[in-house]
Design a protein around this motif. Structure first.
Motif, mmCIF file in Angstrom:
data_model
loop_
_atom_site.group_PDB
_atom_site.id
_atom_site.type_symbol
_atom_site.label_atom_id
_atom_site.label_comp_id
_atom_site.label_asym_id
_atom_site.label_seq_id
_atom_site.Cartn_x
_atom_site.Cartn_y
_atom_site.Cartn_z
ATOM 1 N N SER A 12 0.818 -1.214 0.000
ATOM 2 C CA SER A 12 0.000 0.000 0.000
ATOM 3 C C SER A 12 0.850 1.263 0.000
ATOM 4 C CB SER A 12 -0.927 0.003 1.224
ATOM 5 O OG SER A 12 -0.183 0.034 2.435
ATOM 6 N N LEU A 70 3.078 1.953 -2.027
ATOM 7 C CA LEU A 70 3.291 2.356 -3.414
ATOM 8 C C LEU A 70 2.201 3.292 -3.911
ATOM 9 C CD1 LEU A 70 4.394 -1.100 -4.877
ATOM 10 C CD2 LEU A 70 5.844 0.764 -4.063
ATOM 11 N N GLN A 71 1.048 3.306 -3.258
ATOM 12 C CA GLN A 71 -0.012 4.213 -3.687
ATOM 13 C C GLN A 71 0.403 5.677 -3.544
ATOM 14 O OE1 GLN A 71 -3.571 3.225 -1.544
ATOM 15 N NE2 GLN A 71 -3.546 1.083 -2.154
ATOM 16 N N TYR A 92 3.289 6.888 -4.170
ATOM 17 C CA TYR A 92 4.225 7.257 -5.227
ATOM 18 C C TYR A 92 3.752 6.798 -6.604
ATOM 19 C CZ TYR A 92 7.049 7.741 -1.022
ATOM 20 O OH TYR A 92 7.501 8.100 0.231
ATOM 21 N N ASP A 93 2.476 6.480 -6.723
ATOM 22 C CA ASP A 93 1.924 6.058 -8.003
ATOM 23 C C ASP A 93 1.862 7.269 -8.943
ATOM 24 O OD1 ASP A 93 0.623 4.966 -10.123
ATOM 25 O OD2 ASP A 93 -1.152 4.319 -9.025
ATOM 26 N N PRO A 94 2.531 7.218 -10.107
ATOM 27 C CA PRO A 94 2.485 8.381 -11.003
ATOM 28 C C PRO A 94 1.097 8.655 -11.560
ATOM 29 C CG PRO A 94 3.558 6.512 -12.068
ATOM 30 C CD PRO A 94 3.371 6.136 -10.639
ATOM 31 N N ASP A 95 0.214 7.656 -11.538
ATOM 32 C CA ASP A 95 -1.151 7.854 -12.032
ATOM 33 C C ASP A 95 -2.115 8.272 -10.927
ATOM 34 O OD1 ASP A 95 -0.356 7.112 -14.584
ATOM 35 O OD2 ASP A 95 -0.718 4.985 -14.213
ATOM 36 N N ARG A 96 -1.606 8.523 -9.743
ATOM 37 C CA ARG A 96 -2.484 8.934 -8.650
ATOM 38 C C ARG A 96 -3.062 10.314 -8.946
ATOM 39 N NH1 ARG A 96 -0.732 9.530 -2.272
ATOM 40 N NH2 ARG A 96 -2.789 10.065 -1.471
ATOM 41 N N ARG A 141 -4.071 13.933 -8.669
ATOM 42 C CA ARG A 141 -3.500 15.076 -7.955
ATOM 43 C C ARG A 141 -4.446 16.266 -7.922
ATOM 44 N NH1 ARG A 141 0.758 12.482 -10.413
ATOM 45 N NH2 ARG A 141 2.674 12.287 -9.191
#
Length: 404
Positions: free
Chosen positions: A139, A141-142, A144-148, A150
């Motif tokens: 979890s 990694l969420q 630093y997810d580039p598709d998160r 913003r």
């Protein structure tokens, strides 16, 4: 045939050797001079050699790769006011919880300079006992997810557009103003299941301000069958908790306690604590299931049974414990042996056993399981019941049907 005496100089001998296609032995030990190449690819004097051309092309490709792999520019500035007990480069740990299917799991998060980098279980939390699952560890990694996402996104006919938070607040206030005048009539909130007291308090404040508003919760993998089974047994929903460290016999009817359960970390450690031969005794695990599971892999006795036949197995098990006919259960010979061994072991360990059914089984199976645990005097020992924090909440299936 010419001899070496026919050549007046070394250069003449080398030219004759090259004409014949060989070195004639005169170029031995000397480096080969690269042949010049002109712009049109033909040999000539003053052009670029093949070696030089490859060097230039290799350098160009390397520079192009360096330019494409450059780090994203980021401005790093010092803190204007450093937090108390914060030392740059020194890790810090924070206690927190993660919500898993409506249940809190205690965790400890390691941070460096304010950036979380590792998630582990909290040894002081009863739900994790210091352990963590791969899902909880991943979890992190969420963040630093580039598709998160913003930004706040507004749905438009062409897809969606990013908006700032101030614009969203203004849009929401314009629509909440008439709803407040109608006491919330026409407002429906769809949320996921959560056991956070803070969220429950915010929800109650919203419903107090708008009494006519509706709040619905939905999870695709819900505990509706467990709640309804407890309602059939006790008149209102209760949450069943197991203390497997107090159980000598554990019976699972298609319940993956050691993996697919909000308290799987706690149950796995408690079950393992009772399987130490040096202590003089070991607990026994019986599993009847239709598929493969972690709990079934760890079982001492496992019975492969169709999911629809688990209900008949539960009724037959209760009948065997009450010394009544098995209730029409017609199983194979392995199923009959499994039923007989399970009933005998449970009867020999009254008050030191636990029977549990999986969330995929209908409420009637859970009702039967509650009767079995009460019959075996397991309630208050290895089986504990706690009031549901939301007894009046609709089941997730009813909630989504009502909303839609």
């Amino acid at each position: 045939m010419s001899s070496i005496s026919d050549f007046s100089s070394i250069d003449g001998a080398r030219g004759e050797a090259e004409r014949r296609g060989g070195s004639g032995g005169f170029a031995r030990g000397e480096p080969t001079r690269p042949e010049p190449v002109t712009g049109d690819g033909t040999p000539g004097v003053g052009g670029i050699s093949r070696r030089r051309w490859l060097e230039l092309m290799g350098a160009s490709l390397a520079l192009a790769g360096v330019g494409g792999c450059r780090w994203q520019r980021e401005e790093i500035v010092p803190l204007a006011e450093r937090p108390v007990e914060s030392v740059p480069g020194q890790p810090q740990w924070y206690s927190t919880v993660a919500d898993v299917a409506g249940a809190a799991v205690g965790l400890v998060v390691k941070t460096v300079d304010g950036r979380p980098i590792k998630v582990d279980g909290n040894a002081r939390h009863p739900q994790s006992l210091g352990g963590s699952t791969p899902h909880l560890q991943a979890s992190i990694l969420q963040l630093y997810d580039p598709d998160r996402s913003r930004h706040v996104r507004q749905r438009t006919p062409g897809g969606g557009q990013a908006r700032d938070w101030e614009r969203f607040v203004g849009w929401l206030e314009d629509r909440l103003r008439p709803l407040k005048e109608r006491r919330g009539a026409g407002l429906a909130v769809l949320a996921e299941a959560c056991s956070s007291p803070t969220l429950m308090g915010l929800r109650q404040r919203l419903l107090d301000a708008m009494p006519e508003a509706e709040w619905y919760e939905y999870e695709p993998l819900a505990d509706d069958n467990l709640r309804e089974g407890a309602r059939l047994a006790f008149g209102k929903p209760y949450r069943m908790h197991l203390a497997l460290d107090r159980a000598d016999v554990i019976v699972s009817l298609e319940a993956d306690l050691l993996h697919f359960h909000p308290a799987s970390l706690q149950y796995a450690r408690q079950c393992a604590a009772g399987r130490r031969p040096e202590s003089g005794s070991m607990n026994r695990l019986y599993v009847a299931e239709s598929g493969l599971s972690v709990t079934g892999a760890a079982a001492d006795h496992r019975l492969a049974l169709p999911s629809g036949a688990v209900a008949d197995m539960a009724v037959a098990l209760e009948g065997a414990l009450r010394d009544t006919p098995p209730g029409g259960f017609e199983g194979t010979e392995p199923a009959a042996r499994f039923l007989q061994a399970t009933a005998a072991d449970l009867a020999a360990h009254r008050g030191r056993s636990a029977v549990v059914a999986g969330p995929g089984q209908p409420p009637e199976v859970h009702w039967c399981v509650h009767r079995i645990n009460r019959l075996l005097d397991n309630v208050g020992n290895a089986v504990l019941y706690f009031p549901d924090p939301q007894p009046e909440r609709l089941s997730h299936g009813e909630a989504i049907r009502t909303l839609v």
